[in-house]
Write a protein that holds these residues in place. Structure first.
Motif, short mmCIF file in Angstrom:
data_model
loop_
_atom_site.label_atom_id
_atom_site.label_comp_id
_atom_site.label_asym_id
_atom_site.label_seq_id
_atom_site.Cartn_x
_atom_site.Cartn_y
_atom_site.Cartn_z
N SER A 50 0.89 -1.07 0.01
CA SER A 50 -0.08 -0.07 0.06
C SER A 50 0.81 1.29 -0.10
O SER A 50 1.98 1.07 0.66
N SER A 134 -3.57 -3.69 10.38
CA SER A 134 -3.22 -3.75 8.99
C SER A 134 -2.82 -2.43 8.68
O SER A 134 -3.40 -1.42 8.70
N LYS A 136 -2.51 -1.39 5.55
CA LYS A 136 -3.16 -0.97 4.56
C LYS A 136 -4.58 -0.13 4.98
O LYS A 136 -4.95 0.99 4.76
N GLU A 137 -5.18 -0.88 6.08
CA GLU A 137 -6.27 -0.20 6.78
C GLU A 137 -6.09 1.28 7.51
O GLU A 137 -6.76 2.14 7.40
N GLU A 140 -5.27 3.98 4.83
CA GLU A 140 -6.55 4.20 4.27
C GLU A 140 -7.30 5.08 5.14
O GLU A 140 -8.09 6.10 4.73
N MET A 141 -7.54 4.57 6.36
CA MET A 141 -8.27 5.64 7.24
C MET A 141 -7.71 6.88 7.67
O MET A 141 -8.41 7.91 7.73
N LYS A 196 -10.48 4.82 13.85
CA LYS A 196 -10.88 5.91 12.97
C LYS A 196 -10.68 7.32 13.05
O LYS A 196 -10.82 8.16 12.19
#
Length: 374
Positions: A50, A134, A136-137, A140-141, A196
């Motif tokens: 990512s 993760s 990636k997570e 992205e967040m 988040k």
């Protein structure tokens, strides 16, 4: 004289005009400067890469572009594939952080750093960070954090502040590679987790070689930095045995800043196993004191200093025992033995001997200031 000067100037002008050169032109708008790189395993056991890079177009509200791709190939080969769909000429020369998941860190991460110290385009100053979750997570967040700077700069600020407080180690790609190839000092990297709404520093990841074998919380990392003799502005809170007992659910104790750390290590290799004697001396400033006893009484001050020293010593002993158990030597005891007792070093298998080595810890605390109020 004037004619000669004119001829010289004219000759130089002609030479400049005739000179040819090349200009490797790179338009900023056409380049995607990768700022973050995440590496983890995907469910199908391939590698998931990512990246994030800033968006410079004026007709979009987004500040950062996020991309992710499964790959069984090398990191560089995957970047070339990403170029096919990004619409940008992706370059890695500005990478700020390289994130590894815990899962892939347990298996070893050195092979993923190969491209960084072989290709001069890639930065050796990028931070190596382990993610509890993760990458990636998290990446992205973080692109959706409305009240935070660009994610790469946000994490840089977190790491810089935490390093000043001794809460995380400073581990760049070149640091990790030097320690890995030395075979005598084990790397330690920052450990983060995310929600988040934010990204949080939670401590550090311990490595044996290039494999993650354990983790420390922030308080344990501060103690590790003290064992390393790092001159940081370390904050320490003491809740243990004190001249006055705590009452109810309210904890009472002393909070202090440690401004000066002196550390000495002596090693004895004459026995069956090495005996490592570590002595540390701390100069402390009291920031907060909630006990009822008068610190200006010499006997109270002496008792408090001794109690704090015993508390730090106990935490150091627990930490060393844990690091021996997981087989991580971030203090670099192996390097000290290799450099000072090379004949002995060549006769042992250090990873095994390290687990059974004897550590003797001596801690002294000197309270130099009580603050402005008495």
């Amino acid at each position: 004289m004037k004619i000669a000067r004119f001829i010289v100037v004219a000759f130089l002008c002609i030479i400049l005009i005739l000179q040819t050169g090349c200009w490797d032109q790179k338009l900023f708008e056409e380049i995607g400067f990768i700022l973050q790189l995440g590496i983890e395993e995907s469910p199908d056991n391939s590698i998931l890469l990512s990246v994030t890079y800033p968006i410079v177009e004026h007709n979009t509200e987004e500040k950062v572009q996020f991309m992710s791709m499964n790959s069984e190939k090398l990191v560089r080969a995957s970047r070339e594939r990403m170029r096919n769909i990004s619409g940008k000429y992706l370059q890695g020369g500005k990478i700020q952080q390289i994130y590894f998941s815990k899962g892939i860190s347990h298996k070893g991460i050195n092979e993923f750093l190969e491209v960084f110290f072989r290709d001069p385009e890639n930065p050796l100053l990028a931070n190596v960070v382990v993610v509890d979750g993760s990458p990636k997570e998290m990446m992205e967040m973080s692109t959706k954090f409305k009240d935070k700077p660009i994610p790469a700069f946000y994490v840089n600020n977190l790491l810089m502040d935490a390093r000043r407080r001794g809460a995380v180690p400073e581990t760049r790609i070149y640091d990790f590679c030097i320690m890995y190839y030395s075979k005598t000092i084990d790397p330690v990297t920052p450990l983060v987790r995310y929600t988040k709404k934010n990204i949080e520093i939670v401590g550090s990841a311990l490595f044996s070689g290039d494999k993650m074998v354990g983790q420390l919380d922030i308080e344990q990392t501060i103690i590790l930095n003290a064992l390393l003799g790092e001159q940081k502005d370390i904050h320490y809170t003491y809740y243990g045995q004190t001249p006055s007992k705590s009452t109810g659910n309210i904890k009472r104790g002393a909070s202090m800043s440690i401004r000066d750390i002196k550390r000495k290590i002596k090693i004895d290799t004459s026995g069956d196993v090495p005996v490592i004697n570590i002595s540390t001396n701390f100069a402390a400033l009291i920031d907060e004191y909630t006990l009822k006893d008068n610190l200006y009484k010499p006997e109270i001050k002496k008792m408090l200093q001794d109690n704090i020293a015993r508390s730090i010593k106990s935490e150091m002993q627990k930490l060393i025992k844990y690091m021996q158990g997981v087989g991580s030597d971030p203090i670099g005891i192996g390097e000290l033995i290799r450099s000072k007792y090379n004949k002995y070093w060549k006769s042992i298998e250090w990873k095994e001997v390290y687990k059974h080595s004897v550590f003797n810890i001596d801690v002294k605390v000197n309270i130099e200031s009580y603050g402005t109020l008495k």
